[in-house]
Motif scaffolding. Sequence first.
Motif, short mmCIF file in Angstrom:
data_model
loop_
_atom_site.label_atom_id
_atom_site.label_comp_id
_atom_site.label_asym_id
_atom_site.label_seq_id
_atom_site.Cartn_x
_atom_site.Cartn_y
_atom_site.Cartn_z
N VAL A 149 -13.67 25.17 -21.87
CA VAL A 149 -13.45 25.87 -20.61
C VAL A 149 -12.00 25.67 -20.20
O VAL A 149 -11.49 24.54 -20.22
N ALA A 150 -11.33 26.74 -19.84
CA ALA A 150 -9.95 26.65 -19.36
C ALA A 150 -9.94 25.99 -17.99
O ALA A 150 -10.69 26.36 -17.11
N ASP A 151 -9.09 24.99 -17.84
CA ASP A 151 -8.97 24.26 -16.58
C ASP A 151 -7.70 24.73 -15.88
O ASP A 151 -6.62 24.18 -16.11
N GLN A 152 -7.82 25.74 -15.06
CA GLN A 152 -6.67 26.35 -14.40
C GLN A 152 -5.95 25.39 -13.45
O GLN A 152 -4.73 25.36 -13.40
N LEU A 153 -6.70 24.58 -12.71
CA LEU A 153 -6.12 23.71 -11.69
C LEU A 153 -5.87 22.29 -12.18
O LEU A 153 -5.26 21.50 -11.48
N GLY A 154 -6.38 21.96 -13.35
CA GLY A 154 -6.22 20.60 -13.86
C GLY A 154 -7.11 19.61 -13.14
O GLY A 154 -6.78 18.44 -13.05
#
Length: 80
Positions: free
Chosen positions: A34-39
């Motif tokens: 899953v891409a973690d946009q906000l970290g």
Amino acid sequence: MRRGHVPLRTCRGCGHKGPQAEMLRFVLAAGELVADQLGALAGRGIYCCNHTTCRERLAKSKKIRKRIDRAGRGTEEGSV
């Protein structure tokens, strides 16, 4: 205190090292990347360049596939 320190991360697709701000972070969640946009997602992050070829290599990586398979089996067999 050091000034101007920039954290470096290594791309798991091509091996290029670059500033953390320029890399995409992915986390293994629910048996998939899953891409973690906000970290802010929990778990160990995997960093990748913002290039489509690197992301494709990351998705095809045998190590990543094994981790996804293990995570998927662990959630299905959960006997708690």
